[in-house]
Design a protein around this motif. Structure first.
Motif, short mmCIF file in Angstrom:
data_model
loop_
_atom_site.label_atom_id
_atom_site.label_comp_id
_atom_site.label_asym_id
_atom_site.label_seq_id
_atom_site.Cartn_x
_atom_site.Cartn_y
_atom_site.Cartn_z
N HIS A 135 20.70 31.60 30.55
CA HIS A 135 21.38 31.50 31.83
C HIS A 135 21.17 30.13 32.47
N ARG A 136 19.95 29.62 32.42
CA ARG A 136 19.67 28.30 32.99
C ARG A 136 20.43 27.20 32.26
N LEU A 137 20.55 27.32 30.94
CA LEU A 137 21.27 26.31 30.17
C LEU A 137 22.77 26.42 30.39
N ASN A 138 23.30 27.60 30.64
CA ASN A 138 24.72 27.75 30.90
C ASN A 138 25.13 27.11 32.22
N LYS A 139 24.20 26.99 33.16
CA LYS A 139 24.51 26.38 34.45
C LYS A 139 24.63 24.86 34.35
N LEU A 140 24.05 24.27 33.30
CA LEU A 140 24.07 22.81 33.13
C LEU A 140 25.31 22.38 32.35
N ASP A 141 25.70 21.12 32.53
CA ASP A 141 26.81 20.55 31.78
C ASP A 141 26.23 19.86 30.53
N LEU A 142 26.02 20.63 29.48
CA LEU A 142 25.34 20.12 28.30
C LEU A 142 26.24 19.23 27.44
N ASP A 143 27.54 19.31 27.61
CA ASP A 143 28.45 18.52 26.80
C ASP A 143 28.34 17.03 27.11
N SER A 144 28.01 16.69 28.35
CA SER A 144 27.94 15.29 28.73
C SER A 144 26.55 14.69 28.54
N MET A 145 25.57 15.49 28.13
CA MET A 145 24.20 15.00 27.95
C MET A 145 24.00 14.45 26.54
N ASN A 146 23.10 13.46 26.45
CA ASN A 146 22.73 12.97 25.12
C ASN A 146 21.57 13.80 24.59
N ARG A 147 21.13 13.50 23.38
CA ARG A 147 20.11 14.31 22.69
C ARG A 147 18.79 14.37 23.47
N LYS A 148 18.38 13.23 24.02
CA LYS A 148 17.10 13.17 24.73
C LYS A 148 17.14 14.02 26.00
#
Length: 59
Positions: free
Chosen positions: A34-47
């Motif tokens: 749930h916490r990860l779904n709230k973030l915009d992970l597509d725009s983040m880099n690996r780090k």
């Protein structure tokens, strides 16, 4: 991080039915997913993805 799952795939995992409530939550814990779904992970880099997962797993 040293996990077997890649950071991008963790977001799409099916959560377990019940939370384990340990010191460090597992990747399939419903709270972590749930916490990860709230973030915009597509725009983040690996780090940044690795840091976001570590922050989400902290109990």
């Amino acid at each position: 991080m040293g996990s077997k799952k890649s950071a991008a795939k963790v977001r799409h995992l099916k959560p377990k039915k019940k939370c384990c409530r340990k010191d460090v939550r597992c990747l399939r814990c419903p709270v972590v997913v749930h916490r990860l779904n709230k973030l915009d992970l597509d725009s983040m880099n690996r780090k940044k993805l690795d840091k976001a997962i570590k922050k989400a797993r902290v109990a």
